[in-house]
Write an enzyme that holds these catalytic residues in place. Structure first.
Site, PDB file in Angstrom:
ATOM      1  N   ASP A  40       0.931  -1.260  -0.136  1.00  0.00           N
ATOM      2  CA  ASP A  40       0.273  -0.164  -0.007  1.00  0.00           C
ATOM      3  C   ASP A  40       0.797   1.235  -0.111  1.00  0.00           C
ATOM      4  O   ASP A  40       1.969   1.196   0.247  1.00  0.00           O
ATOM      5  CB  ASP A  40      -0.711   0.016   1.192  1.00  0.00           C
ATOM      6  CG  ASP A  40      -2.150   1.098   0.908  1.00  0.00           C
ATOM      7  OD1 ASP A  40      -3.182   0.425   0.598  1.00  0.00           O
ATOM      8  OD2 ASP A  40      -2.005   2.036   1.442  1.00  0.00           O
ATOM      9  N   ASP A  56       3.923   2.019  -4.667  1.00  0.00           N
ATOM     10  CA  ASP A  56       3.100   2.864  -5.519  1.00  0.00           C
ATOM     11  C   ASP A  56       3.112   2.004  -6.806  1.00  0.00           C
ATOM     12  O   ASP A  56       4.004   1.913  -7.651  1.00  0.00           O
ATOM     13  CB  ASP A  56       3.653   4.079  -5.852  1.00  0.00           C
ATOM     14  CG  ASP A  56       2.898   5.099  -6.728  1.00  0.00           C
ATOM     15  OD1 ASP A  56       2.066   4.658  -7.240  1.00  0.00           O
ATOM     16  OD2 ASP A  56       3.410   6.393  -6.948  1.00  0.00           O
ATOM     17  N   ASN A  83      -5.608  -5.636  -5.746  1.00  0.00           N
ATOM     18  CA  ASN A  83      -6.938  -4.883  -5.266  1.00  0.00           C
ATOM     19  C   ASN A  83      -6.765  -3.521  -5.350  1.00  0.00           C
ATOM     20  O   ASN A  83      -7.506  -2.807  -5.286  1.00  0.00           O
ATOM     21  CB  ASN A  83      -7.306  -5.488  -3.615  1.00  0.00           C
ATOM     22  CG  ASN A  83      -8.222  -4.497  -3.270  1.00  0.00           C
ATOM     23  OD1 ASN A  83      -9.478  -4.756  -3.663  1.00  0.00           O
ATOM     24  ND2 ASN A  83      -7.808  -3.889  -2.346  1.00  0.00           N
ATOM     25  N   TYR A 148     -14.055   5.241 -14.783  1.00  0.00           N
ATOM     26  CA  TYR A 148     -13.813   4.141 -13.680  1.00  0.00           C
ATOM     27  C   TYR A 148     -14.580   2.613 -14.556  1.00  0.00           C
ATOM     28  O   TYR A 148     -13.884   1.796 -14.436  1.00  0.00           O
ATOM     29  CB  TYR A 148     -14.884   4.452 -12.342  1.00  0.00           C
ATOM     30  CG  TYR A 148     -14.564   3.218 -11.444  1.00  0.00           C
ATOM     31  CD1 TYR A 148     -13.648   3.088 -10.827  1.00  0.00           C
ATOM     32  CD2 TYR A 148     -15.663   2.435 -11.092  1.00  0.00           C
ATOM     33  CE1 TYR A 148     -13.265   2.121  -9.521  1.00  0.00           C
ATOM     34  CE2 TYR A 148     -15.512   1.549 -10.321  1.00  0.00           C
ATOM     35  CZ  TYR A 148     -14.363   1.292  -9.569  1.00  0.00           C
ATOM     36  OH  TYR A 148     -14.249   0.192  -8.273  1.00  0.00           O
ATOM     37  N   LYS A 152     -12.471  -0.697 -15.347  1.00  0.00           N
ATOM     38  CA  LYS A 152     -12.923  -2.123 -14.782  1.00  0.00           C
ATOM     39  C   LYS A 152     -13.344  -3.081 -15.861  1.00  0.00           C
ATOM     40  O   LYS A 152     -13.156  -4.207 -15.745  1.00  0.00           O
ATOM     41  CB  LYS A 152     -14.021  -1.953 -13.764  1.00  0.00           C
ATOM     42  CG  LYS A 152     -13.398  -1.230 -12.562  1.00  0.00           C
ATOM     43  CD  LYS A 152     -12.281  -2.009 -11.804  1.00  0.00           C
ATOM     44  CE  LYS A 152     -12.118  -1.207 -10.365  1.00  0.00           C
ATOM     45  NZ  LYS A 152     -11.092  -2.071  -9.870  1.00  0.00           N
ATOM     46  N   ALA A 181     -19.717  -1.187  -2.506  1.00  0.00           N
ATOM     47  CA  ALA A 181     -19.526  -1.747  -1.220  1.00  0.00           C
ATOM     48  C   ALA A 181     -19.107  -0.682  -0.387  1.00  0.00           C
ATOM     49  O   ALA A 181     -18.982   0.475  -0.542  1.00  0.00           O
ATOM     50  CB  ALA A 181     -18.097  -2.519  -1.439  1.00  0.00           C
ATOM     51  N   THR A 183     -17.151   1.121   1.738  1.00  0.00           N
ATOM     52  CA  THR A 183     -15.739   1.108   1.836  1.00  0.00           C
ATOM     53  C   THR A 183     -15.441   2.674   2.264  1.00  0.00           C
ATOM     54  O   THR A 183     -16.337   3.459   2.078  1.00  0.00           O
ATOM     55  CB  THR A 183     -14.701   0.917   0.443  1.00  0.00           C
ATOM     56  OG1 THR A 183     -15.546   1.590  -0.387  1.00  0.00           O
ATOM     57  CG2 THR A 183     -15.073  -0.579   0.252  1.00  0.00           C
TER      58      THR A 183
END
Length: 253
Positions: A40, A56, A83, A148, A152, A181, A183
């Site tokens: 991360d 990164d 992810n 986006y 995807k 979701a 999040t």
């Protein structure tokens, strides 16, 4: 191998492990016996038992260094969970060329960089698996998600191509398609809305189950696809979306 011990001793790398689905997945797999490394931008707050590595995904050298360090710490890599990703809002007119390049660089090319670095280790594993986090927007047209959605859709196609390329090497590649979701990113979007409560109600109503998907539910789906018990599953798309992809239910009375 039994369902209670299918992850015992397996080495897992999860990108975007600092929050949301990535964090839930890292915790879930660690709880089920895996040895987990979380990549991360800011991995400092990962819970005990999950080793964090700064990465990164837009920087190839940084990715290779992090994956190499994670593999050294874990003693190899059996499972990769791609992810890491970022969002974008707007119609096809709304985002600049720079924004299109930036989001593609993270959401699509970022997966390529991490996978490319991990493949030498995965090829040595008897239980090699890659799970890519995709999205319901790869199937369903949602408003104000043009950029986006495009990334995807690319991830879903990339998953199928990777599965075909690596199946004979014993590496399975699948993706999970969450619906909306609950999040931190979604919560930040809600906070920006003129009426956050009304916006949340609209998001809940959009999914036939009537609620947001939880990060933990997505983590369980990722675990299924990653598990050696799913050894015949590759090139698959698993929707975790409260029925959003396939169901057309009547409005509530």
């Amino acid at each position: 191998m039994t369902a209670s011990g299918e992850f015992d001793g397996l080495a897992v790398v999860v990108t975007g492990a600092g929050s949301g689905i990535g964090l839930a997945t890292a915790v879930h797999l660690a709880d089920r016996g895996a040895r987990v490394a979380g990549l991360d931008l800011r991995p400092d707050d990962l819970p005990p038992g999950i080793e964090g590595f700064v990465a990164d995904v837009t920087d190839d050298a940084a990715v290779r260094a992090a994956v190499t360090a994670a593999a050294a710490h874990l003693g190899g890599i059996d499972i990769l969970v791609n992810n890491a990703g970022i969002g974008a809002i707007g119609t096809v007119e709304a985002n600049s060329d720079d924004e299109w390049h930036r989001v593609y660089d993270v959401n699509v090319v970022g997966m390529v960089r991490v996978t490319r670095a991990a493949l030498p280790y995965l090829r040595r594993s008897e239980h090699a698996a890659i799970v890519n986090t995709c999205s319901i927007v790869a199937h369903a047209g949602l408003p104000d998600r043009a950029l986006y959605s495009a990334t995807k859709g690319a991830v879903q196609s990339l998953t199928a191509a990777m599965a075909a390329d690596h199946v004979r090497e014993g590496i399975r590649v699948n993706c999970v398609n969450p619906g909306t979701a609950d999040t931190p990113w979604i919560r930040r979007l809600l906070d920006q809305a003129a009426d956050p409560a009304a916006e949340l109600a609209a998001l809940n109503a959009r999914q036939p189950a009537g609620r947001l998907v939880s990060a933990e539910e997505v983590a369980h789906a990722i675990a299924y696809l990653a598990s050696p018990l799913a050894s015949a599953t590759t090139g698959a798309v698993l929707s975790v979306d409260g029925g959003m992809h396939g169901l057309r239910v009547r409005p509530r009375a």
